[in-house]
Design a protein around this motif. Structure first.
Motif, PDB file in Angstrom:
ATOM      1  N   GLY A 124       0.821  -1.215   0.000  1.00  0.00           N
ATOM      2  CA  GLY A 124       0.000   0.000   0.000  1.00  0.00           C
ATOM      3  C   GLY A 124       0.853   1.263   0.000  1.00  0.00           C
ATOM      4  N   LEU A 125       1.900   1.275   0.841  1.00  0.00           N
ATOM      5  CA  LEU A 125       2.795   2.446   0.884  1.00  0.00           C
ATOM      6  C   LEU A 125       3.412   2.688  -0.486  1.00  0.00           C
ATOM      7  CD1 LEU A 125       4.668   1.753   4.238  1.00  0.00           C
ATOM      8  CD2 LEU A 125       3.179   3.700   3.752  1.00  0.00           C
ATOM      9  N   ASN A 126       3.808   1.599  -1.119  1.00  0.00           N
ATOM     10  CA  ASN A 126       4.468   1.700  -2.415  1.00  0.00           C
ATOM     11  C   ASN A 126       3.513   2.203  -3.501  1.00  0.00           C
ATOM     12  OD1 ASN A 126       6.705   1.419  -4.020  1.00  0.00           O
ATOM     13  ND2 ASN A 126       7.016  -0.739  -3.531  1.00  0.00           N
ATOM     14  N   PHE A 127       2.297   1.671  -3.526  1.00  0.00           N
ATOM     15  CA  PHE A 127       1.332   2.103  -4.543  1.00  0.00           C
ATOM     16  C   PHE A 127       1.029   3.589  -4.396  1.00  0.00           C
ATOM     17  CE2 PHE A 127      -0.465  -2.413  -4.002  1.00  0.00           C
ATOM     18  CZ  PHE A 127       0.457  -2.924  -4.885  1.00  0.00           C
TER      19      PHE A 127
ATOM     20  N   LEU B 139       1.390   9.069  -6.394  1.00  0.00           N
ATOM     21  CA  LEU B 139       1.491  10.496  -6.092  1.00  0.00           C
ATOM     22  C   LEU B 139       2.757  11.128  -6.659  1.00  0.00           C
ATOM     23  CD1 LEU B 139       0.110  10.449  -2.443  1.00  0.00           C
ATOM     24  CD2 LEU B 139      -1.040  11.231  -4.524  1.00  0.00           C
ATOM     25  N   LYS B 140       3.837  10.344  -6.801  1.00  0.00           N
ATOM     26  CA  LYS B 140       5.126  10.957  -7.133  1.00  0.00           C
ATOM     27  C   LYS B 140       5.665  10.644  -8.524  1.00  0.00           C
ATOM     28  CE  LYS B 140       6.141  13.030  -3.276  1.00  0.00           C
ATOM     29  NZ  LYS B 140       5.801  14.440  -3.313  1.00  0.00           N
TER      30      LYS B 140
ATOM     31  N   PRO C 201      -5.789   7.417 -14.869  1.00  0.00           N
ATOM     32  CA  PRO C 201      -6.818   6.380 -14.990  1.00  0.00           C
ATOM     33  C   PRO C 201      -7.502   6.096 -13.652  1.00  0.00           C
ATOM     34  CG  PRO C 201      -4.820   5.707 -16.130  1.00  0.00           C
ATOM     35  CD  PRO C 201      -4.487   6.967 -15.388  1.00  0.00           C
ATOM     36  N   LEU C 202      -8.765   5.713 -13.718  1.00  0.00           N
ATOM     37  CA  LEU C 202      -9.531   5.502 -12.488  1.00  0.00           C
ATOM     38  C   LEU C 202      -8.992   4.341 -11.656  1.00  0.00           C
ATOM     39  CD1 LEU C 202     -13.044   6.237 -13.891  1.00  0.00           C
ATOM     40  CD2 LEU C 202     -11.913   7.467 -12.025  1.00  0.00           C
ATOM     41  N   PHE C 203      -8.319   3.392 -12.310  1.00  0.00           N
ATOM     42  CA  PHE C 203      -7.720   2.300 -11.538  1.00  0.00           C
ATOM     43  C   PHE C 203      -6.733   2.864 -10.518  1.00  0.00           C
ATOM     44  CE2 PHE C 203      -4.359  -0.895 -10.898  1.00  0.00           C
ATOM     45  CZ  PHE C 203      -5.126  -1.893 -10.321  1.00  0.00           C
ATOM     46  N   CYS C 204      -6.001   3.911 -10.912  1.00  0.00           N
ATOM     47  CA  CYS C 204      -5.025   4.505  -9.987  1.00  0.00           C
ATOM     48  C   CYS C 204      -5.731   5.192  -8.818  1.00  0.00           C
ATOM     49  CB  CYS C 204      -4.117   5.481 -10.725  1.00  0.00           C
ATOM     50  SG  CYS C 204      -3.173   4.695 -12.035  1.00  0.00           S
ATOM     51  N   TRP C 205      -6.846   5.856  -9.102  1.00  0.00           N
ATOM     52  CA  TRP C 205      -7.628   6.431  -8.002  1.00  0.00           C
ATOM     53  C   TRP C 205      -8.067   5.335  -7.037  1.00  0.00           C
ATOM     54  CZ3 TRP C 205      -8.516  11.213  -6.279  1.00  0.00           C
ATOM     55  CH2 TRP C 205      -8.308  12.289  -7.152  1.00  0.00           C
ATOM     56  N   ALA C 206      -8.552   4.244  -7.611  1.00  0.00           N
ATOM     57  CA  ALA C 206      -9.044   3.155  -6.774  1.00  0.00           C
ATOM     58  C   ALA C 206      -7.912   2.616  -5.905  1.00  0.00           C
ATOM     59  CB  ALA C 206      -9.630   2.040  -7.643  1.00  0.00           C
ATOM     60  N   MET C 207      -6.694   2.521  -6.478  1.00  0.00           N
ATOM     61  CA  MET C 207      -5.590   1.984  -5.696  1.00  0.00           C
ATOM     62  C   MET C 207      -5.106   2.968  -4.635  1.00  0.00           C
ATOM     63  SD  MET C 207      -5.283  -1.130  -6.347  1.00  0.00           S
ATOM     64  CE  MET C 207      -4.095  -1.259  -5.014  1.00  0.00           C
ATOM     65  N   LEU C 208      -5.282   4.257  -4.920  1.00  0.00           N
ATOM     66  CA  LEU C 208      -4.933   5.256  -3.906  1.00  0.00           C
ATOM     67  C   LEU C 208      -5.849   5.083  -2.693  1.00  0.00           C
ATOM     68  CD1 LEU C 208      -2.874   7.519  -3.881  1.00  0.00           C
ATOM     69  CD2 LEU C 208      -4.593   9.063  -4.838  1.00  0.00           C
ATOM     70  N   ALA C 209      -7.146   4.910  -2.966  1.00  0.00           N
ATOM     71  CA  ALA C 209      -8.108   4.721  -1.873  1.00  0.00           C
ATOM     72  C   ALA C 209      -7.834   3.412  -1.137  1.00  0.00           C
ATOM     73  CB  ALA C 209      -9.529   4.724  -2.430  1.00  0.00           C
ATOM     74  N   THR C 210      -7.518   2.360  -1.882  1.00  0.00           N
ATOM     75  CA  THR C 210      -7.226   1.065  -1.256  1.00  0.00           C
ATOM     76  C   THR C 210      -5.988   1.157  -0.370  1.00  0.00           C
ATOM     77  OG1 THR C 210      -8.002   0.053  -3.302  1.00  0.00           O
ATOM     78  CG2 THR C 210      -6.897  -1.386  -1.744  1.00  0.00           C
ATOM     79  N   SER C 211      -4.965   1.835  -0.879  1.00  0.00           N
ATOM     80  CA  SER C 211      -3.716   1.921  -0.120  1.00  0.00           C
ATOM     81  C   SER C 211      -3.932   2.647   1.195  1.00  0.00           C
ATOM     82  CB  SER C 211      -2.655   2.665  -0.927  1.00  0.00           C
ATOM     83  OG  SER C 211      -2.517   2.072  -2.179  1.00  0.00           O
TER      84      SER C 211
END
Ligand code: HEM
Ligand SMILES: [Cu+2]
Length: 550
Positions: free
Chosen positions: A172-175, A180-181, A193-203
């Motif tokens: 999670g920290l890595n994602f 973000l960076k 892409p929305l997948f990245c938003w979803a992974m931000l929320a998951t992380s």
């Protein structure tokens, strides 16, 4: 026009098979390692489920001993959650995030490999518990039961879950850091892409909630082997405190299991409907809303644990609120498909199967969120029906949708469409026959986690077991398809779906450095058919394909 071919990569080292079996820091290798590992455990967890369902075909405990029955359903649940769905989400995240944001790798490649290499030992450790008597107290391990049924099996369960949880925190920290960076310079948060938003929320959820589970399990471990009484009522401990700590993690965890796959279908649906996603920001922000709400609803698992009335009202209200952002997403996916040129191929069929099954699971979720109703069905098969609709009908169908969608990218080979569709049809029929009757069984009063039951429940149990066999059969076309396609499949194009996200701008499979040169953001990720000068709605994608294939 899609004649783009795979570019040779003469300047780069060849990828070797051994890379997949060793400590490798390439996010694509790690993604495949996660995916293969998770499917390995899916088949083991699935085999256990088939034994459990076979036992339940008759009212008497006759196929396996009651102890073995308990061990099998405990390991089934633990494996499916911690060793299949969660690592499979990490598989997609690892493989796709750097490609989707135009980066060369994850922010911390070595940490990434470390996170993966905790999973296989965690899984082997868990299975090794059979040697000393596997745990029998369910995937929740509630005390006092977990303190009474075989010390070492339970201790092994704790260590294994701690290992898998640590892996998920590191992932999670890595994602989050990567998203973000590491985006290419033209990509702001609102063009990602929305997948990245979803992974931000998951992380955010994994990082905030998993340490609480670790705390609970360490205390449980002390109770088990050091004779303390944090949760042990005979020594004055409080088992309900364990439930609070456990669900403070495990409710968010159900979103750790579903959010990545919300992200997956948000990628699949617009591509195969040839339409811009409806409500990009609504989908992105609703993921964050789900994360936040997910952290304040845990006690809906404890309505019958002596939780005071006023507190139950709070948890009932917040739980029902989650239906709002969830509904927004379902609405957006349907609106995206509405009037689109839908292609009914395997990824899209699984995505549509996902939307319909997840809707059923969401509706029963709102039902059990209501305290008066939940008091009747808590710990019955109704709950088993609910969470299998969200987890299998939801997470798993979306996982397969993404699997077929990115299969050409990941393997460089095309899969067989007919076998993919057969896989979908059998899975979809099987899952409904298996899990739909469970709701009725729950309403009739059948307890969960029992090997023996009243004869009046037999007809529906038989139906459910028949469905489980259909699900087992459904894996045959899947396995044949994957094995055959990887070895004998035709070479996949760079961008077979004419999609607009960046991962399709590189070779299939991608070269070691991901891109030959920095990828170009030609359009938003979902701008299908919105250039009004052009009649052909695929034109942007075609232009892009031509340019990147030259
Ligand atoms: C609108 C969304 C949802 C609502 C309102 C909801 C509500 C609930 C409630 C109130 C319970 C506790 C019932 C009881 O034990 O008596 C429950 C159980 C459960 N839910 Fe959901 N849920 C939703 C979505 C999900 C999702 C997305 C997942 C997973 C991907 C999920 C997985 C589970 C699991 C695994 C359990 C049972 C855990 C156990 O006792 O072993 N739910 N849900
Ligand atoms: Cu919950």
């Amino acid at each position: 026009m899609t004649t783009n071919t795979v570019l040779e990569t003469p300047n780069h080292k060849e990828r070797k098979l051994i890379d997949y079996f060793t400590f490798n820091t390439d996010h694509k290798v790690i993604g495949i390692q996660y995916l293969v590992t998770s499917f390995f455990f899916y088949f083991i967890g699935g085999a256990f489920a088939e034994v459990v369902r076979t036992e339940l075909a008759t009212p008497d405990p006759d196929i396996v001993s009651p102890e073995l029955y308990n061990q099998l359903f405990t390991l089934h649940g633990t494996i499916m959650i911690f060793l299949w769905i969660v690592p499979a989400g990490a598989a997609f995240a690892n493989y796709l995030i750097p490609l989707m944001i135009g980066a060369e790798d994850m922010a911390f490649p070595r940490l990434n490999a470390v996170a993966f290499w905790m999973v296989p030992p965690g899984g082997v450790l868990l299975l090794s518990s059979f040697l000393v008597g596997a745990p029998q107290s369910g995937w929740t391990s509630y005390p006092p039961l977990s303190l009474m049924t075989g010390k070492w099996g339970e201790e092994i369960w704790i260590l294994s879950v701690l290992l898998l949880g640590t892996s998920s925190i590191l992932g999670g920290l890595n994602f989050a850091t990567t998203i973000l960076k590491m985006r290419i310079k033209d990509m702001d948060l609102h063009s990602m892409p929305l997948f990245c938003w979803a992974m931000l929320a998951t992380s955010a959820l994994s990082v905030l909630s998993t340490p609480v589970l670790a705390g609970a399990l360490i205390l449980l471990s002390f109770d088990l082997i050091a004779g303390t009484s944090f949760f042990n009522p005979t020594g004055g401990g409080d088992p309900v405190v364990y439930q609070h700590l456990f669900w403070f993690y495990s409710h968010p965890a159900v979103y750790i299991m579903i959010l990545p796959f919300f992200g997956v279908v948000s990628e699949v649906i617009p591509v195969h409907s040839r339409k811009p996603i409806f409500g990009y920001r609504a989908i992105a922000y609703s993921s964050l809303a789900i994360s936040f709400l997910g952290l304040i609803v845990w006690a809906h698992h404890m309505f019958t644990s002596g939780t005071p009335g006023w507190l139950r009202m709070f948890f009932m209200a917040t739980t029902m609120l989650i239906a709002v952002p969830t509904g927004i997403k379902i609405f957006s996916w349907c609106a995206t498909m509405w009037g689109g040129k839908i292609e009914l191929n395997s990824p899209m069929l699984f995505a549509m199967g996902f939307v319909s099954s997840f809707l059923i699971g969401g509706l029963t979720g709102v039902m059990v969120a209501s305290v008066p109703f939940d008091i009747h069905v808590h710990d019955t098969y109704f709950i088993v029906g609910h969470f299998h609709y969200v987890l299998f009908g939801g997470s798993a169908l979306a996982l397969f949708s993404g699997f077929y969608h990115w299969f050409p990218k990941m393997t460089g080979k095309n899969y067989n469409e007919g076998l993919g569709q057969l896989h979908f049809i059998l899975t979809f029929i099987g899952l409904n026959i298996t899990f739909m009757p469970m709701h009725q069984l729950g309403l009739m009063g059948m307890n969960r986690r029992v090997a023996l039951y009243d004869v009046e429940f037999q007809p529906l149990n038989l139906l459910s077991t028949a469905g489980a066999y259909v699900m087992a059969v459904s894996t045959i076309p899947f396995i044949i398809n994957v094995v055959w396609s990887v070895f004998k499949g035709t070479q996949a194009e760079r961008n077979p779906w004419r999609a607009l996200t960046l991962e399709w701008q590189t070779a299939s499979p991608p070269i070691i450095e991901n891109f030959e040169e920095e990828p170009v953001l030609w359009s938003g990720p979902y701008d299908y058919g919105i250039d009004d000068e052009l009649e052909e709605e695929e034109t942007v994608a075609d232009m892009l394909a031509e340019v990147s294939a030259k």
